[in-house]
Design an enzyme around this catalytic site. Structure first.
Site, PDB file in Angstrom:
ATOM      1  N   ARG A  22      43.606  48.557  41.707  1.00 18.39           N
ATOM      2  CA  ARG A  22      43.775  47.200  42.225  1.00 18.39           C
ATOM      3  C   ARG A  22      45.068  47.151  43.025  1.00 18.39           C
ATOM      4  O   ARG A  22      45.994  47.929  42.780  1.00 18.39           O
ATOM      5  CB  ARG A  22      43.877  46.196  41.078  1.00 18.39           C
ATOM      6  CG  ARG A  22      42.626  46.059  40.254  1.00 18.39           C
ATOM      7  CD  ARG A  22      42.884  45.080  39.098  1.00 18.39           C
ATOM      8  NE  ARG A  22      41.694  44.902  38.300  1.00 18.39           N
ATOM      9  CZ  ARG A  22      41.439  45.557  37.170  1.00 18.39           C
ATOM     10  NH1 ARG A  22      42.294  46.454  36.711  1.00 18.39           N
ATOM     11  NH2 ARG A  22      40.328  45.318  36.501  1.00 18.39           N
ATOM     12  N   LYS A  51      45.959  44.326  35.406  1.00 17.47           N
ATOM     13  CA  LYS A  51      45.476  42.997  35.087  1.00 17.47           C
ATOM     14  C   LYS A  51      45.582  42.714  33.581  1.00 17.47           C
ATOM     15  O   LYS A  51      45.151  43.511  32.757  1.00 17.47           O
ATOM     16  CB  LYS A  51      44.014  42.932  35.549  1.00 17.47           C
ATOM     17  CG  LYS A  51      43.430  41.578  35.661  1.00 17.47           C
ATOM     18  CD  LYS A  51      42.060  41.710  36.299  1.00 17.47           C
ATOM     19  CE  LYS A  51      41.347  40.392  36.355  1.00 17.47           C
ATOM     20  NZ  LYS A  51      40.029  40.539  36.945  1.00 17.47           N
ATOM     21  N   HIS A 115      40.587  44.643  47.687  1.00 16.51           N
ATOM     22  CA  HIS A 115      39.614  44.693  46.588  1.00 16.51           C
ATOM     23  C   HIS A 115      38.295  45.329  47.031  1.00 16.51           C
ATOM     24  O   HIS A 115      37.587  45.907  46.212  1.00 16.51           O
ATOM     25  CB  HIS A 115      39.388  43.306  45.993  1.00 16.51           C
ATOM     26  CG  HIS A 115      38.895  43.362  44.587  1.00 16.51           C
ATOM     27  ND1 HIS A 115      39.676  43.781  43.535  1.00 16.51           N
ATOM     28  CD2 HIS A 115      37.675  43.085  44.061  1.00 16.51           C
ATOM     29  CE1 HIS A 115      38.965  43.754  42.422  1.00 16.51           C
ATOM     30  NE2 HIS A 115      37.753  43.335  42.711  1.00 16.51           N
ATOM     31  N   ARG A 118      38.184  48.911  46.130  1.00 18.29           N
ATOM     32  CA  ARG A 118      37.801  49.110  44.720  1.00 18.29           C
ATOM     33  C   ARG A 118      36.280  49.022  44.561  1.00 18.29           C
ATOM     34  O   ARG A 118      35.675  49.851  43.882  1.00 18.29           O
ATOM     35  CB  ARG A 118      38.511  48.061  43.865  1.00 18.29           C
ATOM     36  CG  ARG A 118      38.285  48.191  42.379  1.00 18.29           C
ATOM     37  CD  ARG A 118      39.223  47.241  41.634  1.00 18.29           C
ATOM     38  NE  ARG A 118      38.804  46.978  40.282  1.00 18.29           N
ATOM     39  CZ  ARG A 118      39.114  47.732  39.237  1.00 18.29           C
ATOM     40  NH1 ARG A 118      39.819  48.824  39.392  1.00 18.29           N
ATOM     41  NH2 ARG A 118      38.704  47.402  38.026  1.00 18.29           N
ATOM     42  N   HIS A 141      37.449  48.432  32.536  1.00 22.90           N
ATOM     43  CA  HIS A 141      36.747  47.213  32.138  1.00 22.90           C
ATOM     44  C   HIS A 141      36.545  47.192  30.623  1.00 22.90           C
ATOM     45  O   HIS A 141      36.076  48.179  30.052  1.00 22.90           O
ATOM     46  CB  HIS A 141      35.366  47.136  32.802  1.00 22.90           C
ATOM     47  CG  HIS A 141      35.421  46.850  34.262  1.00 22.90           C
ATOM     48  ND1 HIS A 141      34.406  47.207  35.122  1.00 22.90           N
ATOM     49  CD2 HIS A 141      36.350  46.243  35.040  1.00 22.90           C
ATOM     50  CE1 HIS A 141      34.711  46.829  36.355  1.00 22.90           C
ATOM     51  NE2 HIS A 141      35.898  46.240  36.322  1.00 22.90           N
ATOM     52  N   TYR A 150      28.605  46.854  40.107  1.00 21.09           N
ATOM     53  CA  TYR A 150      28.546  48.028  40.978  1.00 21.09           C
ATOM     54  C   TYR A 150      27.171  48.669  40.957  1.00 21.09           C
ATOM     55  O   TYR A 150      26.768  49.307  41.923  1.00 21.09           O
ATOM     56  CB  TYR A 150      29.633  49.027  40.576  1.00 21.09           C
ATOM     57  CG  TYR A 150      30.989  48.385  40.629  1.00 21.09           C
ATOM     58  CD1 TYR A 150      31.594  48.096  41.848  1.00 21.09           C
ATOM     59  CD2 TYR A 150      31.631  47.983  39.471  1.00 21.09           C
ATOM     60  CE1 TYR A 150      32.808  47.452  41.903  1.00 21.09           C
ATOM     61  CE2 TYR A 150      32.848  47.345  39.518  1.00 21.09           C
ATOM     62  CZ  TYR A 150      33.437  47.079  40.736  1.00 21.09           C
ATOM     63  OH  TYR A 150      34.629  46.429  40.796  1.00 21.09           O
TER      64      TYR A 150
END
Length: 176
Positions: A22, A51, A115, A118, A141, A150
Site C-alpha cells: 500500500r 493499515k 492502489h 496493488r 488480509h 481479486y
C-alpha cells in the site's frame, strides 16, 4: 514504467506493483525494515507497518529488489531512517508519493492510482493460479472475503474449470 527514470520512484512503484504494498506502507518503510540479504534458501523481504497498525512481511522478486538496491546505492546520506526521502532529507508523505505517480501518469498519457498497482498485483497472482489463501497472506488480509475481490477480476481457474466441464457435458449431451 518507461517514463519513470528516478531510482527512488521506480523502487516505490515496483514495491506496489510486484509486492502489493500500500502507499502508506511504502511511506512508512524504514531502513531497519529491510532484509535484502537473507540466509540461503530465504527470499529477500520487507517488514511492513501498515493499515490498522498491522504488521506483515512481503517478499521481493528480482525487479523490486534490484530497483530498491539501485535506489539505496544513490540515496543521500540523511539522518532520517525513512527508506524514501524527499529533497529535504525527510520521509516522503503519502501525498508526495501520489503526486509523483500523477506526474508520471501525465507523461505517459494515462491515469492510475497507487492502489491500482496493488489490485494489479492481486490480479497477476490470480492469473498465475496462486492459491487464494496464499494471496490472502501476501496481502495481509485478516478475512478471506477481502481477498476474494481479486478472484472476480480475473479468475483463470474458474474459466478453465468451466471450459473443461463444458467439453465433458457436450460429449455426454450433445445438442444438434
Amino acid at each position: 514504467f518507461a517514463v519513470i527514470q528516478q531510482p527512488r520512484d521506480r523502487a516505490m512503484f515496483l514495491l506496489m506493483l510486484r509486492c502489493g504494498c500500500r502507499v502508506g506502507e511504502v511511506r512508512n518503510l524504514s531502513m531497519n525494515d529491510l532484509y535484502l540479504e537473507p540466509s540461503s534458501g530465504s527470499l529477500p523481504r520487507l517488514w511492513l507497518h501498515g493499515k490498522g497498525s498491522y504488521q506483515r512481511v512481503v517478499y521481493l522478486s528480482d525487479q523490486p529488489l534490484t530497483a530498491l538496491k539501485t535506489w539505496l546505492s544513490v540515496r543521500p546520506a540523511v539522518r532520517d531512517v525513512a527508506v524514501f526521502t524527499n529533497r529535504f532529507g525527510k520521509r516522503l508523505s503519502v501525498t508526495g508519493i501520489q503526486d509523483r505517480l500523477a506526474t508520471y501518469c501525465h507523461k505517459a498519457g494515462l491515469w492510475m492510482t497507487c492502489h491500482q498497482f496493488r489490485h494489479t498485483f492481486g490480479r497477476h497472482l490470480t492469473e498465475a493460479r496462486v492459491p487464494v489463501t496464499t494471496i490472502q497472506r501476501l496481502f495481509g488480509h485478516a478475512r478471506l472475503k477481502s481477498t476474494e475481490v481479486y478472484l472476480h477480476i480475473s479468475d483463470a481457474q474458474a474459466q478453465e474449470d468451466y471450459r473443461t466441464a463444458m467439453l465433458e457435458i457436450m460429449q455426454i449431451l450433445p445438442l444438434e
